[in-house]
Design a protein around this motif. Structure first.
Motif, PDB file in Angstrom:
ATOM      1  N   PRO A  92      -3.690 -18.494  14.024  1.00 30.80           N
ATOM      2  CA  PRO A  92      -4.263 -17.304  15.071  1.00 30.80           C
ATOM      3  C   PRO A  92      -2.918 -17.147  15.288  1.00 30.80           C
ATOM      4  O   PRO A  92      -2.560 -17.696  16.047  1.00 30.80           O
ATOM      5  N   GLY A  93      -2.344 -15.864  15.366  1.00 27.79           N
ATOM      6  CA  GLY A  93      -1.959 -15.222  16.416  1.00 27.79           C
ATOM      7  C   GLY A  93      -0.516 -15.086  14.905  1.00 27.79           C
ATOM      8  O   GLY A  93       0.744 -15.034  15.559  1.00 27.79           O
ATOM      9  N   ILE A  94      -0.512 -14.736  13.935  1.00 25.88           N
ATOM     10  CA  ILE A  94       0.360 -14.117  13.368  1.00 25.88           C
ATOM     11  C   ILE A  94       0.946 -12.725  13.726  1.00 25.88           C
ATOM     12  O   ILE A  94       1.638 -12.872  13.503  1.00 25.88           O
ATOM     13  N   THR A  95      -0.139 -12.371  13.889  1.00 26.65           N
ATOM     14  CA  THR A  95       0.370 -10.792  13.483  1.00 26.65           C
ATOM     15  C   THR A  95       0.618 -10.235  15.208  1.00 26.65           C
ATOM     16  O   THR A  95      -0.183 -10.655  15.828  1.00 26.65           O
ATOM     17  N   VAL A  96       2.250 -10.206  15.644  1.00 29.95           N
ATOM     18  CA  VAL A  96       2.414  -9.591  17.585  1.00 29.95           C
ATOM     19  C   VAL A  96       2.573  -8.930  17.400  1.00 29.95           C
ATOM     20  O   VAL A  96       2.758  -7.983  18.348  1.00 29.95           O
ATOM     21  N   ASP A  97       2.262  -7.442  16.342  1.00 28.17           N
ATOM     22  CA  ASP A  97       3.748  -5.949  16.583  1.00 28.17           C
ATOM     23  C   ASP A  97       1.559  -5.356  16.073  1.00 28.17           C
ATOM     24  O   ASP A  97       1.365  -5.875  14.843  1.00 28.17           O
ATOM     25  N   LYS A  98       1.640  -3.901  16.432  1.00 28.93           N
ATOM     26  CA  LYS A  98       0.721  -2.960  15.727  1.00 28.93           C
ATOM     27  C   LYS A  98       1.492  -2.555  14.075  1.00 28.93           C
ATOM     28  O   LYS A  98       2.899  -2.234  14.210  1.00 28.93           O
ATOM     29  N   LYS A  99       0.667  -2.760  12.919  1.00 31.72           N
ATOM     30  CA  LYS A  99       1.846  -2.049  11.791  1.00 31.72           C
ATOM     31  C   LYS A  99       0.920  -0.250  11.093  1.00 31.72           C
ATOM     32  O   LYS A  99      -0.805  -0.842  11.740  1.00 31.72           O
ATOM     33  N   THR A 100       1.596   0.246  10.846  1.00 31.12           N
ATOM     34  CA  THR A 100       0.518   0.969  10.107  1.00 31.12           C
ATOM     35  C   THR A 100       1.050   1.237   8.760  1.00 31.12           C
ATOM     36  O   THR A 100       2.074   0.767   8.097  1.00 31.12           O
ATOM     37  N   GLY A 101      -0.118   1.755   8.006  1.00 34.98           N
ATOM     38  CA  GLY A 101       0.108   1.670   6.735  1.00 34.98           C
ATOM     39  C   GLY A 101      -0.953   3.050   6.071  1.00 34.98           C
ATOM     40  O   GLY A 101      -1.314   3.584   7.601  1.00 34.98           O
ATOM     41  N   ARG A 102      -1.115   3.275   5.395  1.00 28.83           N
ATOM     42  CA  ARG A 102      -1.642   4.403   4.597  1.00 28.83           C
ATOM     43  C   ARG A 102      -3.063   4.277   3.508  1.00 28.83           C
ATOM     44  O   ARG A 102      -2.165   3.157   2.520  1.00 28.83           O
ATOM     45  N   CYS A 103      -3.687   4.672   3.401  1.00 32.54           N
ATOM     46  CA  CYS A 103      -4.653   4.345   2.775  1.00 32.54           C
ATOM     47  C   CYS A 103      -5.938   5.358   1.907  1.00 32.54           C
ATOM     48  O   CYS A 103      -5.528   6.030   2.940  1.00 32.54           O
ATOM     49  N   THR A 104      -5.677   5.147   0.567  1.00 30.19           N
ATOM     50  CA  THR A 104      -6.406   6.850   0.117  1.00 30.19           C
ATOM     51  C   THR A 104      -7.741   6.285  -0.085  1.00 30.19           C
ATOM     52  O   THR A 104      -8.260   5.465  -0.828  1.00 30.19           O
ATOM     53  N   LEU A 105      -8.394   7.531   0.290  1.00 31.28           N
ATOM     54  CA  LEU A 105     -10.322   7.356   0.698  1.00 31.28           C
ATOM     55  C   LEU A 105     -10.388   7.615  -0.741  1.00 31.28           C
ATOM     56  O   LEU A 105     -10.047   8.791  -1.472  1.00 31.28           O
TER      57      LEU A 105
END
Ligand SMILES: Nc1nc2c(ncn2[C@@H]2O[C@H](COP(=O)(O)OP(=O)(O)OP(=O)(O)O)[C@@H](O)[C@H]2O)c(=O)[nH]1
Ligand SMILES: [Mg+2]
Length: 740
Positions: free
Chosen positions: A43-56
């Motif tokens: 637990p606690g690996i991601t410590v900041d927000k990250k953005t990516g893109r996804c195609t629906l």
């Protein structure tokens, strides 16, 4: 249960993945976006927000936000703060998500639903991703997704993140996301009355929102969206009037939510054959988190790691070395001497190659760390360490930042965001760079390999144990760094005070077989970072260092002077010498002169002059001006020390064949014939490299994370003073006991 209509597909621009720590948000994020954010069974690996893109499925492209895990929307640590603010839409840099994807660990349903009970209140369209459904099924406790969807009033999609199962269904479900119905919480009457009182002081809010706001105000939540209400005198008066104890309100709130959760769990999980306490995880944990056995196993794992670094990496490094010198020969072999050849052979190939040969060791270290991380063992190690860490003023949560710092202090320092208490976080940031990062590995490898390897022990009874000795010294370097960290942390505890004591609550994740793909990817991405650094920063620095060692050229009269100085006595050829013997003797004189000229050239260069300026400072450490030049260069990045020595010894080497650096440094002598490098010099340098702060990027990150220059500067001065003192004592005491 009634729910609001689904969001129109075109209205979805951003979705956010919210959920408990380690429930698989980043795994899903990667599956949705095709990105490769770091995933680990801790637990606690991601410590900041990250953005990516996804195609629906309809071709629509949306933004996906991965967030740090959080158990509740009442944030305590900086990473949880980020998650809370993004989900509540409170961050100016991030649009509020149009759909919240609540990632729920199906094998821990009740606890995960607690956060869901708070997400529901955000009044945003929501979809539940029922992750880890493979584990729940395997345990004989499958979650009925249809029943859960009925209970919550939102789509619930079973997924298995790391296999990508259900991800397409999840994408399709986004357009069916609905605003869930608000549950009614069963609260004690006194508290319900207090809530009504405060709610009445909030007439500006829609009716449905008042109660929720009132409850959060009464519990003294600090989130930014409450600031305006709290500043309102009418609200303040109502709060005072209600006179409810915040802790009691919070407790009642938690109980009410669990009451709701228990009812749902009873309806959606069939009580199966699962009996707690009999899983493999529990049986393994009986040993691994045992206060004595556990520490023993931990020590064994670490010792194996270091011995393996030498035992397995050594032949691979030999191959790397051969490859680099083959390539160097291929490129420069047919060139006549001169500046360009020297630039390529002594600058680029020696400088970059000198560092690149350590790639196998670095890759192995990362392979080990990735396996430990993905299996879930590290969480146990953190648990074991908590007691020790808390004695010195650190926190169980400091363990992972410190452990990450063995790869690189930068992600380690970022990982301190999971620590709630400011003082404990600061102490962890201050000590993280004492952990031996991968940039130190080439330096350790060179010095240990050159002075505690085959050359020193060949023919002695120790020969069969060389790898053990080398692994042991390497381990000692790491341990020294840890000890320095412990002592420093203790100092912080005394000076900064302990601060608020926050208990260490760490969920021990289920053991998982490390995903080979994930492990390899992680090893590769970290090794690639090292290689990229070698190909860019180290490459450029090598050229600069070469120029500094090559220019200015020695004037002719000086060359003549050196030649004459070494030619004062006539070459003596014995009367009975064969013609071959005579050539040999004359060549010996010629090569003596050549290396004297090369040495004089080096001393005449910029690098030589700088080295001589700092010589008085480093002479007490047993180091000469060539080492001094390397130490200065290493202030930019530690591995440049190795590049610089490679460059200097290549420029200063008259032989055309590329002597390996370890041989070159062992062969280097002062004018009086005494060796420049001795095992004691190597040990003193090792001590310096273990303890010194030589990394501009780390200093920059510490400035960012502490919000000012005072802590990074303090850290820089402190670590280097400690390192200098320790290296000095080591050399002075050591050389008296063991001789030069
Ligand atoms: N068995 C199983 N393992 C999974 C599944 N999804 C993720 N994992 C594993 O669970 C662990 C945690 O996954 P992460 O994606 O890092 O979790 P996270 O929610 O991002 O964690 P934090 O960033 O620390 O909050 C990793 O070891 C994954 O490989 C799943 O559906 N089934
Ligand atoms: Mg994550």
């Amino acid at each position: 249960m009634t729910s609001a209509p689904a969001a129109a597909p075109s209205a979805i621009r951003t979705i956010a993945l919210g959920g408990n720590p380690n429930c698989g948000k980043t795994t899903l994020f990667n599956a949705l976006t095709g990105l490769r954010q770091k995933v680990a069974n801790y637990p606690g690996i991601t410590v900041d927000k990250k953005t990516g893109r996804c195609t629906l499925p309809d071709g629509h492209v949306i933004n996906v936000l991965d967030l740090p895990g959080t158990y509740s929307l009442v944030a305590n640590s900086p990473d949880e703060q980020v998650a809370m603010e993004v989900l509540r839409g409170l961050r100016p840099d991030t649009p509020a998500p149009d759909v919240i994807v609540a990632v729920v660990d199906a094998s821990n349903l009740a606890r995960n639903l607690y956060l869901v009970s708070q997400l529901i209140e955000l009044r945003r369209p929501m979809v539940v991703a029922l992750n880890m459904s493979d584990i729940a099924n395997r345990r004989g406790q499958p979650v009925d997704a249809v029943a859960l969807a009925r209970e919550l009033g939102v789509p619930v999609i079973p997924v298995v993140g790391h296999r990508g199962d259900g991800v397409d269904a999840l994408k399709s479900a986004l357009t069916q996301a609905t605003v869930p119905a608000l549950p009614t919480w069963l609260l004690p009457e006194a508290i319900a009355t207090a809530i009504t009182t405060v709610g009445n002081a909030l007439p500006a809010l829609p009716h449905a929102e008042r109660e929720r706001f009132a409850r959060r105000l009464l519990a003294q939540e600090t989130a930014a969206d409450l600031a305006a209400a709290r500043a309102d005198p009418a609200v303040a008066a109502a709060l005072a009037n209600a006179a409810a104890d915040p802790a009691t309100v919070m407790q009642a709130d938690i109980e009410a939510r669990y009451h709701w959760i228990d009812a749902i769990v009873a309806r959606v999980v069939q009580p199966g054959a699962f009996k707690p306490g009999t899983t493999l995880t529990d049986r393994v944990d009986a040993v691994l988190v045992h206060p004595v056995l556990g520490l023993g196993v931990f020590g064994l794992i670490m010792a194996t790691l270091f011995v393996t670094l030498f035992l397995v990496a050594d032949p691979l490094m030999g191959m790397c070395e051969a490859a680099v010198s083959w390539l160097g020969e291929l490129v420069t072999g047919s060139m006549d001497g001169g500046t360009l050849k020297s630039l390529l052979a002594d600058g680029v190939f020696a400088g970059v190659g000198g560092v690149v040969v350590f790639v196998p060791q670095i890759a192995l270290l990362f392979l080990f760390l990735a396996i430990l991380e993905d299996s879930g063992y590290l969480a146990r190690a953190a648990f074991l360490m908590d007691r020790l860490l808390s004695k010195v003023g650190l926190h169980g949560r400091s363990f992972i930042p410190m452990l990450s710092s063995f790869a690189c202090a930068i992600p380690g320092i970022m990982a301190t965001r999971t620590i709630e208490s400011r003082n404990e976080r600061l102490a962890t940031i201050l000590v993280a760079p004492f952990m031996s990062c991968s940039a130190r590995l080439p330096v350790y490898g060179l010095l240990i390999g050159a002075f505690f390897g085959a050359a020193m022990f060949a023919g002695t009874p120790y020969e069969p144990y060389i790898w053990l000795i080398q692994g042991g010294i390497m381990l000692a370097c790491y341990v020294l760094g840890i000890l320095a960290a412990v002592v420093t942390a203790y100092g912080c505890k005394l000076f900064l005070g302990k601060g608020a004591v926050t208990p260490f609550i760490l969920e021990l994740p289920t053991y998982k077989l490390p995903q080979p793909g994930e492990v390899v990817r992680q090893m590769w991405s970290n090794t690639a970072k090292f290689l990229t650094k070698a190909g860019t920063i180290i490459f450029c620095l090598s050229i600069v260092l070469w120029a500094m060692a090559y220019f200015p050229r020695l004037p002719n009269e000086k060359i003549l002077e050196v030649t004459n100085r070494h030619n004062t006595t006539p070459v003596v050829i014995p009367a009975d010498a064969t013609p071959e013997r005579e050539t040999e003797i004359r060549n010996a004189r010629a090569s003596e002169i050549d290396s004297a000229v090369a040495g004089a050239q080096l001393e005449y260069s910029i690098s030589g002059r700088i080295g001589h300026v700092i010589e008085p400072v480093i002479a007490p450490l047993g180091s000469d001006w060539k080492i001094g030049g390397g130490l200065i260069a290493a202030l930019a990045a530690r591995e440049v020390f190795v590049s610089n020595l490679s460059v200097v010894y290549s420029v200063g080497n008259v032989e055309d064949d590329q002597t390996p650096l370890d041989e070159a440094i062992r062969a280097d002598t002062y004018d009086n014939g005494k060796p420049v490098w001795t095992p004691m010099v190597a040990v003193s340098l090792l001590v310096w490299f273990v303890l010194a702060m030589q990394c501009i990027s780390t200093t920059a990150i510490v400035r960012r994370e502490t919000g000012g220059w005072s802590w990074p500067l303090f850290q820089l001065v402190y670590m280097n003073v400690v390192a200098y003192g320790a290296a000095l004592i080591t050399f002075q005491v050591g050389s008296r006991i063991f001789g030069g």
